[in-house]
Design an enzyme around this catalytic site. Structure first.
Site, PDB file in Angstrom:
ATOM      1  N   GLU A   1     -15.873 -11.279   4.344  1.00  0.00           N
ATOM      2  CA  GLU A   1     -14.770 -10.989   3.420  1.00  0.00           C
ATOM      3  C   GLU A   1     -14.127 -12.285   2.922  1.00  0.00           C
ATOM      4  O   GLU A   1     -13.847 -12.438   1.726  1.00  0.00           O
ATOM      5  CB  GLU A   1     -13.703 -10.131   4.127  1.00  0.00           C
ATOM      6  CG  GLU A   1     -12.530  -9.745   3.241  1.00  0.00           C
ATOM      7  CD  GLU A   1     -11.388  -9.094   4.019  1.00  0.00           C
ATOM      8  OE1 GLU A   1     -11.068  -9.564   5.116  1.00  0.00           O
ATOM      9  OE2 GLU A   1     -10.819  -8.111   3.521  1.00  0.00           O
TER      10      GLU A   1
ATOM     11  N   CYS B   1      -9.768  -1.805  14.934  1.00  0.00           N
ATOM     12  CA  CYS B   1     -10.073  -3.229  15.115  1.00  0.00           C
ATOM     13  C   CYS B   1     -10.206  -3.609  16.586  1.00  0.00           C
ATOM     14  O   CYS B   1     -10.935  -4.532  16.926  1.00  0.00           O
ATOM     15  CB  CYS B   1      -8.979  -4.078  14.496  1.00  0.00           C
ATOM     16  SG  CYS B   1      -8.667  -3.655  12.781  1.00  0.00           S
TER      17      CYS B   1
ATOM     18  N   CYS C   1      -8.189  -2.197   4.546  1.00  0.00           N
ATOM     19  CA  CYS C   1      -8.015  -3.344   5.460  1.00  0.00           C
ATOM     20  C   CYS C   1      -9.299  -3.737   6.154  1.00  0.00           C
ATOM     21  O   CYS C   1      -9.433  -4.853   6.616  1.00  0.00           O
ATOM     22  CB  CYS C   1      -7.011  -3.025   6.563  1.00  0.00           C
ATOM     23  SG  CYS C   1      -5.583  -2.156   6.018  1.00  0.00           S
TER      24      CYS C   1
ATOM     25  N   GLU D   1       1.948   1.739  -3.413  1.00  0.00           N
ATOM     26  CA  GLU D   1       0.797   2.180  -4.206  1.00  0.00           C
ATOM     27  C   GLU D   1       0.593   3.690  -4.008  1.00  0.00           C
ATOM     28  O   GLU D   1       0.374   4.439  -4.965  1.00  0.00           O
ATOM     29  CB  GLU D   1      -0.456   1.399  -3.776  1.00  0.00           C
ATOM     30  CG  GLU D   1      -1.681   1.682  -4.643  1.00  0.00           C
ATOM     31  CD  GLU D   1      -2.925   0.925  -4.180  1.00  0.00           C
ATOM     32  OE1 GLU D   1      -2.861   0.191  -3.175  1.00  0.00           O
ATOM     33  OE2 GLU D   1      -3.973   1.095  -4.834  1.00  0.00           O
TER      34      GLU D   1
ATOM     35  N   GLU E   1       0.830  -1.204   0.000  1.00  0.00           N
ATOM     36  CA  GLU E   1       0.000   0.000   0.000  1.00  0.00           C
ATOM     37  C   GLU E   1       0.870   1.262   0.000  1.00  0.00           C
ATOM     38  O   GLU E   1       0.543   2.258  -0.641  1.00  0.00           O
ATOM     39  CB  GLU E   1      -0.937  -0.024   1.217  1.00  0.00           C
ATOM     40  CG  GLU E   1      -2.141   0.896   1.086  1.00  0.00           C
ATOM     41  CD  GLU E   1      -3.233   0.538   2.091  1.00  0.00           C
ATOM     42  OE1 GLU E   1      -3.807  -0.553   1.973  1.00  0.00           O
ATOM     43  OE2 GLU E   1      -3.497   1.343   3.004  1.00  0.00           O
TER      44      GLU E   1
ATOM     45  N   GLU F   1     -14.016 -13.144  -5.107  1.00  0.00           N
ATOM     46  CA  GLU F   1     -12.756 -12.690  -5.707  1.00  0.00           C
ATOM     47  C   GLU F   1     -11.545 -13.010  -4.823  1.00  0.00           C
ATOM     48  O   GLU F   1     -10.408 -12.829  -5.241  1.00  0.00           O
ATOM     49  CB  GLU F   1     -12.818 -11.188  -6.024  1.00  0.00           C
ATOM     50  CG  GLU F   1     -13.026 -10.248  -4.857  1.00  0.00           C
ATOM     51  CD  GLU F   1     -14.496  -9.973  -4.546  1.00  0.00           C
ATOM     52  OE1 GLU F   1     -15.337 -10.869  -4.827  1.00  0.00           O
ATOM     53  OE2 GLU F   1     -14.797  -8.903  -4.013  1.00  0.00           O
TER      54      GLU F   1
ATOM     55  N   LYS G   1     -14.957  -9.923   8.681  1.00  0.00           N
ATOM     56  CA  LYS G   1     -13.907 -10.778   8.099  1.00  0.00           C
ATOM     57  C   LYS G   1     -14.472 -12.114   7.636  1.00  0.00           C
ATOM     58  O   LYS G   1     -13.943 -12.737   6.732  1.00  0.00           O
ATOM     59  CB  LYS G   1     -12.799 -11.011   9.130  1.00  0.00           C
ATOM     60  CG  LYS G   1     -11.945  -9.786   9.410  1.00  0.00           C
ATOM     61  CD  LYS G   1     -10.897  -9.556   8.336  1.00  0.00           C
ATOM     62  CE  LYS G   1     -10.214  -8.207   8.521  1.00  0.00           C
ATOM     63  NZ  LYS G   1      -9.521  -7.773   7.295  1.00  0.00           N
TER      64      LYS G   1
ATOM     65  N   SER H   1      -7.542   1.615  -2.052  1.00  0.00           N
ATOM     66  CA  SER H   1      -6.344   0.826  -2.359  1.00  0.00           C
ATOM     67  C   SER H   1      -6.750  -0.533  -2.900  1.00  0.00           C
ATOM     68  O   SER H   1      -7.697  -1.147  -2.420  1.00  0.00           O
ATOM     69  CB  SER H   1      -5.509   0.644  -1.087  1.00  0.00           C
ATOM     70  OG  SER H   1      -4.592  -0.403  -1.274  1.00  0.00           O
TER      71      SER H   1
END
Lengths: 158, 579
Positions: free
Chosen positions: B362, B504, B300, B283, B280, B367, B359, B320
């Site tokens: 996710e 988190c 994230c 990036e 990142e 993908e 999560k 990102s």
């Protein structure tokens, strides 16, 4: 399919108001008959009010309905003065005649049966309302006769 | 302004103007019972358990919302108060199914606790079931309306903390209920899966979609090589599940416990947090150099990714392309690690322990399988990990320390601070500064991005190029920043967003209860963990450097893109359904 564009036009009418939701829902229900999921979703999108909030308002007020209703709304009083004058027997007979429970709609979509609180007509208890008409001094037989009348008119129109 | 003086049960107390009776009572160690009050939320006075008697007042008042006044004499234990509270509690209990032994909140249920405190032995009212089917549609959050006590905390959290408003109060009077619009499944509406509602729920009406059973099945399968990764925020919170005070740092005992459960390798998500910084960070530098889409938004936090996909799809080019550390770990476990250890990736089962419910969702995204296998097979929340430990008789605080395995267990302080709001930003700046200036960053603690303020800003000088950064946590704060970008009023280069308050460490999978006080203590533990490590910059992580050398090439290489990056899809807030 319903023309959801009409929702946009209704919302536009109240665009200047601070709290337009109830006015919009009232007009929308008048236009479409009831507040369906696609209709309320459209209201959410044009007003930018979360659907959960709109659905909350639509389910809070008993005059709003999220389910389709019959052509005629039959409202039976379930308060004490009507009860002591035999409203229970009247209601039972109506249920039997229409073949539905309170909160339900007949299969031919002609009648929806509901409870109402006191209509202020205790002198002529028991009472019921059909749409905007009030009927007092009911007996089970009288109530059924009234509904038969509506049924006749309903089928002759059809 | 002068303080207000009052007495509570005869005990004098002095509080600032605006203090509620409930807060004032707390100061003199009188805990007034409450179920709808939550320190993160404005009071709604729904449960009526906190009523108190105020001298001269005809009515009992709700302590959660009633403000202290000078000279007020409050009594919290008159017969009137006790009777009213008991009646209110019994009425709540009369609509609660009392299936305590089979409830996920057995032992952490506030209703159960209060019933115990009140000494309830029988209930004067007949049980009247609250109707509603369980909703299992979401990969993250399960809703069980039959247990709901209508405290409204979940609804308020969803609306005020997260600005998502997936659920609301529906209907009226005795029949009021909490629901999604038209009783849709959570998976069919714009629920972001953050699980903050779970952390606020006093009972078991909301909980995570559990993966415990499937993890046991994998562990019991001799063919499977089962490896586990632990997110940074788990180590500062899991101790709470074993009665430790908030803020206990139990990294190495947690590793020992996971090994005892039977995981073949115990690895650390901090490793891929470091890797995320490499990807990142480069990036960001690339976008600054080449005039790419700025500000760059972090990716994230899966709750946040869900939020922007639903509510701001036009801003997706800002996000990102990096997968989250959890997913990077899974992708590498089934390629790099499998190759290195000579294990068939088909036999590798990746479990993550996350402070998060999103999560779970996710991990199931289609993908997230660029290696040819699903990156991550099962996700346990911090709470579920503690349950598994307890299932096999592990008393975490009693265990001796153990170390993470190599190579995916090697990490730096930069990886650890991912668990706190501002941590990704700080970790990125530590690396980006050194990469750009080629100078050593003397003061590693970039305190300007730390803290609990909802939105924070900082400007860092990189050899003349000023990098403007912003940090937001809680999606209502994220929404504020996104509106600024949409209006063209944001000139930031880099924005870190975490869906949950505190980052988190305040996630929807963390031990219950949560509050600002608790989140602060967990944050202190995170920064303590960072300080205690010899390596504190991601680009110094030797295992990460080795990974690039042996496998990936360089940051943002073709292979890195293939395995560690992803793409996003704009989604509707509402699905259009034709009646």
């Amino acid at each position: 399919m319903q023309d959801l564009k009409k929702v946009d036009d209704i919302a536009k009418k109240y665009a200047e108001m601070n709290t337009p939701l109830i006015y919009i829902l009232k007009d929308v229900q008048k236009e479409f008959g009831y507040l369906s999921q696609p209709i309320l979703t459209q209201v959410a999108q044009v007003t930018d009010i979360p659907l959960s909030e709109i659905y909350g308002v639509a389910t809070f007020y008993s005059l709003f309905t999220t389910k389709p209703k019959g052509k005629h709304i039959v409202r039976c009083c379930n308060n004490a003065p009507c009860f002591v004058n035999g409203s229970k027997e009247v209601l039972e007979k109506i249920k039997e005649y229409l073949g539905i429970d309170t909160g339900e709609t007949t299969e031919d979509a002609l009648f929806t049966l509901e409870f109402t609180s006191c209509l202020g007509l205790c002198a002529v208890a028991p009472v019921m309302m059909v749409d905007d008409e009030v009927y007092g001094n009911l007996t089970p037989e009288k109530a059924v006769a009234i509904l038969k009348d509506y049924k006749m008119k309903g089928s002759s129109n059809a | 302004m002068a303080n207000i003086n009052l007495t509570i049960d005869g005990i004098p107390v002095s509080v600032p103007q605006g203090t509620t009776v409930l807060e004032a009572a707390e100061k003199v160690n009188i805990k007034i019972p409450r179920l709808c009050y939550h320190p993160d939320l404005p009071p709604v006075s729904a449960c009526r358990l906190c009523v108190v008697d105020i001298k001269g007042d005809r009515l009992l008042r709700t302590a959660c919302s009633w403000k202290c006044q000078d000279g007020m004499e409050v009594s919290t234990r008159t017969p009137h108060v006790r009777d009213a509270r008991k009646m209110a509690l019994e009425l709540l209990l009369s609509r609660h199914p009392m299936l305590c032994t089979e409830c996920v909140r057995n032992g952490s249920c506030e209703l159960q606790e209060i019933a115990n405190q009140f000494g309830i032995r029988e209930i004067s009212f007949k049980y009247n079931e609250r109707k509603g089917d369980k909703d299992y549609s979401s990969a993250a959050v399960v809703r069980d309306p039959s247990k709901c006590i209508l405290c409204r905390r979940c609804v308020q959290t969803c609306e005020l903390v997260q600005s998502v408003s997936a659920i609301g109060m529906e209907g009226r009077g005795y029949d009021v209920w909490v629901d999604t619009p038209f009783n849709e499944g959570l998976n069919d509406i714009a629920c972001v899966a953050c699980g903050q509602c779970i952390d606020r729920c006093p009972v078991g009406a909301l909980y995570e979609n559990s993966h415990i059973n499937q993890v046991w099945v994998a562990l019991d399968d001799p063919k499977k090589h089962v490896i586990v990764q632990t997110a940074p925020a788990v180590r500062v919170a899991i101790g709470e599940e074993f009665g430790m005070p908030p803020g206990g740092l139990v990294t190495n005992q947690m590793v020992a416990a996971l090994r005892r459960i039977g995981f073949d390798k115990v690895f650390d998500t901090d490793f891929t947090a470091d890797l995320t910084i490499m990807e990142e960070g480069h990036e960001l530098l690339g976008r600054i150099k080449e005039g790419g889409t700025l500000p760059l938004l972090t990716s994230c936090s899966p709750g946040w990714v869900n939020f922007i996909e639903h509510f701001y799809p036009s801003l997706l080019p800002h996000v990102s392309s990096c997968k989250s550390p959890q997913q990077m770990f899974g992708a590498l476990a089934k390629t790099y690690y499998a190759e290195k250890e000579g294990i068939n990736p088909e036999d590798i089962y990746v479990v993550s322990i996350m402070p998060c419910t999103a999560k779970k969702q996710e991990a199931g995204r289609s993908e997230m399988s660029s290696s040819g296998y699903q990156d991550v097979d099962a996700v346990l929340t911090t709470r579920e990990a503690a349950v598994m430990m307890k299932q096999v008789g592990i008393e975490l605080p009693q265990l001796d320390d153990d170390e993470y395995d190599e190579p995916l267990g090697i990490s730096t302080g930069a990886g650890v601070i991912f668990g706190a709001t501002g941590g990704v930003m700080e970790a990125a700046l530590r690396t980006v500064y050194e990469v750009v200036t080629e100078k050593k960053l003397e003061n590693v603690d970039i305190k300007v991005v730390r803290g609990i303020q909802g939105i924070r800003e900082a400007e860092i000088d990189l050899n003349g190029t000023k990098v403007k950064a912003a940090v937001a946590h809680g999606l209502a704060n994220a929404r504020e920043l996104m509106d600024k970008i949409v209006k063209g009023e944001a000139d930031y280069h880099f924005i870190e967003i975490m869906a949950c308050p505190g980052g988190c460490l305040g996630g929807g999978g963390q031990p219950i209860p949560t509050s600002e006080e608790i989140r602060k203590k967990r944050a202190e533990a995170i920064y303590k963990a960072d300080k205690g490590l010899s390596m504190r910059k991601s680009h110094e992580n030797p295992a990460v450097l080795q990974l690039y050398k042996e496998f990936l090439g360089e940051p943002n290489s073709h292979k890195a893109h293939e395995l560690l990056h992803t793409h996003y899809k704009g989604k509707e807030i509402y699905k259009h359904k034709v009646a």
